[in-house]
Structures are given as C-alpha cells and as structure tokens.
Design a protein around this motif. Sequence first.
Motif, short mmCIF file in Angstrom:
data_model
loop_
_atom_site.label_atom_id
_atom_site.label_comp_id
_atom_site.label_asym_id
_atom_site.label_seq_id
_atom_site.Cartn_x
_atom_site.Cartn_y
_atom_site.Cartn_z
N GLN A 171 0.85 -1.20 0.00
CA GLN A 171 0.00 0.00 0.00
C GLN A 171 0.88 1.24 0.00
O GLN A 171 0.59 2.23 -0.66
CB GLN A 171 -0.89 0.03 1.25
N HIS A 172 1.95 1.16 0.79
CA HIS A 172 2.96 2.23 0.81
C HIS A 172 4.10 1.80 -0.11
O HIS A 172 4.85 0.88 0.23
CB HIS A 172 3.45 2.46 2.25
N PRO A 173 4.22 2.43 -1.26
CA PRO A 173 5.08 1.88 -2.31
C PRO A 173 6.56 1.88 -1.98
O PRO A 173 7.30 1.05 -2.51
CB PRO A 173 4.78 2.79 -3.51
N GLY A 174 7.01 2.77 -1.09
CA GLY A 174 8.42 2.79 -0.74
C GLY A 174 8.81 1.69 0.24
O GLY A 174 10.00 1.51 0.53
N GLU A 175 7.82 0.94 0.74
CA GLU A 175 8.11 -0.13 1.70
C GLU A 175 8.29 -1.45 0.94
O GLU A 175 7.49 -2.37 1.00
CB GLU A 175 6.98 -0.18 2.75
N THR A 176 9.40 -1.49 0.19
CA THR A 176 9.62 -2.60 -0.74
C THR A 176 9.82 -3.93 -0.03
O THR A 176 9.66 -5.00 -0.65
CB THR A 176 10.85 -2.32 -1.63
N ILE A 222 7.21 7.26 -1.68
CA ILE A 222 7.31 6.56 -0.40
C ILE A 222 5.94 6.11 0.11
O ILE A 222 5.79 5.03 0.68
CB ILE A 222 8.02 7.41 0.69
N ARG A 223 4.89 6.89 -0.15
CA ARG A 223 3.66 6.66 0.61
C ARG A 223 2.36 6.68 -0.19
O ARG A 223 1.38 6.06 0.21
CB ARG A 223 3.58 7.71 1.73
N THR A 224 2.29 7.41 -1.30
CA THR A 224 0.98 7.68 -1.90
C THR A 224 0.86 7.14 -3.33
O THR A 224 1.84 6.77 -3.95
CB THR A 224 0.70 9.20 -1.94
N ILE A 264 1.01 -6.15 4.72
CA ILE A 264 2.46 -6.15 4.97
C ILE A 264 3.07 -4.79 4.65
O ILE A 264 2.84 -4.23 3.56
CB ILE A 264 3.15 -7.27 4.16
N HIS A 265 3.88 -4.28 5.59
CA HIS A 265 4.47 -2.93 5.51
C HIS A 265 5.92 -2.94 5.96
O HIS A 265 6.48 -3.97 6.32
CB HIS A 265 3.69 -1.98 6.42
N GLY A 266 6.50 -1.73 5.97
CA GLY A 266 7.80 -1.48 6.59
C GLY A 266 7.69 -0.25 7.46
O GLY A 266 6.91 0.66 7.15
N ASP A 267 8.46 -0.21 8.53
CA ASP A 267 8.45 0.96 9.41
C ASP A 267 9.81 1.64 9.37
O ASP A 267 10.84 1.00 9.58
CB ASP A 267 8.11 0.57 10.85
ZN LIG Z 1 3.37 1.36 5.61
#
Ligand SMILES: [Zn+2]
Length: 375
Positions: A171-176, A222-224, A264-267
Amino acid sequence: MEISADFDGGNIEVVAVDAGGEGRNAARLALRADGRADFRQWFFFRVSGTPGEAWSFEIENAGASSYPKGWEGYDVVASTEGPAGAPESWVRVPARYADGRLSWSFASASGTAWFAYFAPYQTARNRALVARIAADPRVRHESLGASLEGRPLDLLSPGEGPKPVWVIARQHPGETMASWAVEGLLERLLDPLDAVARRLLAEATLHVVPLMNPDGAAAGHIRTNAAGTDLNRAWRNATPEAAPEVFFVRERMRQTGVSLFLDIHGDEGLPYCFLVDADNVPSVTPEMIARRERFAAALEQTDPDFQTVHGYPKTPNANLDIGSKWVAEEFKCLSMTLEQPFKDCANSPVPALGWSPERCRRLGAACLTAALAAL
Ligand SMILES: [Zn+2]
C-alpha cells in the motif's frame, strides 16, 4: 560522476556534483516528494563514473523527510552490479546522519553503483512473480481493476479451502520489504513438498495482492498513489477517484468474506519486525484476540527475527481508515498489519546486510505457519 534516477522506482534530485579535490567527487542530493503529496523518504539512483574513483554523497534534506527518525542508526543499501537491468544483490554501506543530512562514501571497482533506501522491488520483478505464480494450475489469477495510471491490480488466489485469507502488500510503495516478504510467502505456498502449505491450501483459499500501489511504486513514491492518496488511510471511504486500488479490494473482499487479513508494511523508525493488532476496534471479540495471540506466538517461534516486545504504543480507539482496522471491524476477523524494519532487527542483528530481501522472504514464508496456527 553521473547520477540517474530516471527508471522504474527511481527517486533523487541532484543539487550539485562538485569535484572535491584529490579525485574525490562529492554529490549533493535531495529527496523528491511524492508526485501529489508532501511525503519524501524513498530514494533509489544509479551512479556511473571512473572505476575505483572515490565518491561521497549527502542527502541535504534528510532532516525534512517524512520520518527523520528513520535516518538514526540507518545504513544505506548499495549494489555494484552492472548498469543494465536491476541489481539483485545488495549490501549495507555505513551512513552518518547529522545536522539533518545523511552522508556516506563509496568507491566502486566497476565504476557503477546503485543506492537505495531499501532493496528495490521493481515493476518488472512483480510482473514476473505474478506470471510465475499464476502459471500454477492451483492458482486463479484476475485483475481487480486498473490503477489511476492504468496498471493492473493483480489478485492471485491459490487454495481450495473454505476460509478466505487475504494478504496485501505495498500500500505504501516505498516499503519494498513488503514485496520481498510476499514473494517468499507465495513461493512457499506453492512448494508441493511443504506440508504446512498443503494443509493451508486445503483449509483456506488465499487472496494475495502483491502490489497494491503500482503507480506509486513505479514513480518512486514513499507513501501515496498517483492521486496523492495514502491508501492505508483510505479504507473507510475509498472512492474510485482517489483510491481505486482500495475500492476494488474492498469490493472483492465483500464477495469472498475474510477470515484472516494480513497487510504487509515497513516501518522507517523502529528496528524490529512487529505486528500492529486491531484489538482496539469497536467490535473486537475475545476470539479475534486469541487468534492474533496464536498467530504472533507461532510467527515468533518459526522466525525469531519477528518479536512481540517492541512495537507501536497501544491506542484506545482504532482509526478505521487504516486497512487492518477497517477489515477487523467489517468482517469481525483476525486482522493485522505486519511491520518490518528499514534498518535491522535490534533483537537479531545481521550488521553486514541489515534487514534484507532474503530475511523478508523467510519472514513471509513463516507467516504461513502462523496463519495455519491462527485458523
Ligand atoms: Zn506502511
């Protein structure tokens, strides 16, 4: 040296390149904001120059990024693979964050190097993954619709069981790291000798969206998405105009139902793998909490890179604009966000690599054991 970010997922602006004396080239760089929103953090660029030449890099607006804490204790991801195509192997290069600037030095024996916030997962690799998984006769493949820029929103549905399990990533594209994890999950799922995978496919039908935000990923956001929408704040009122990606997934979920949802994401900040639960939604039940505890315990035991001590502070009220919260409330089911670090796991560090594609893949694969335990 020559710096380029004009490719899929690329992001950097060159402020200036100075000949720094003694053959040392110094590049002053800036993070480019998402196209229609004021988020900046992701970078990915290629450098070409003289073999063996010493380079130094400084991202001057790192302190003005969306998550400045992300640079504390962070080391840059680098590859020295050749100029053609996308690099496959990445290492960490020590970086320094001071006075709002992120800086590092590097010398490439080949004269080429790539630098990124995290190991990129480009559109072509996602396309190849979808094709490989969809070719398996146990998998149904459909496009849920098109993104704002006309890219397909792929859904892969392996399994014959009655329980609908949804997994989404990026969903957040920069969180590869989310893509790397979903790749590991899908590949294990179709391993015919893996008994956990076979059992899961018998008990459940999985619905996997490996790339929720294809436009943002291609653009190096990163986010949108292309409209400047943060998809993971769009679930309660998703519209086809601002967040078609979420709108299509919600519609399909209402047809299949949901027994388990994993987003699934990254922080950027925390050096840990952790779950964000939905225990604070209005309709939470003791069974939802018990299942979440079983999922977390099984994941921690299967892959101790994951841990349950560190994470976000608990909040009393859920924000139902967030995917995992909205799904928990809508379907009264186990629903979680899985976060991975950009840095490393402080509980289980591998300093040369930090958090890495292979560790993501193993965590994604381990989620199948956890899902089976929770179901
Ligand atoms: Zn995220």
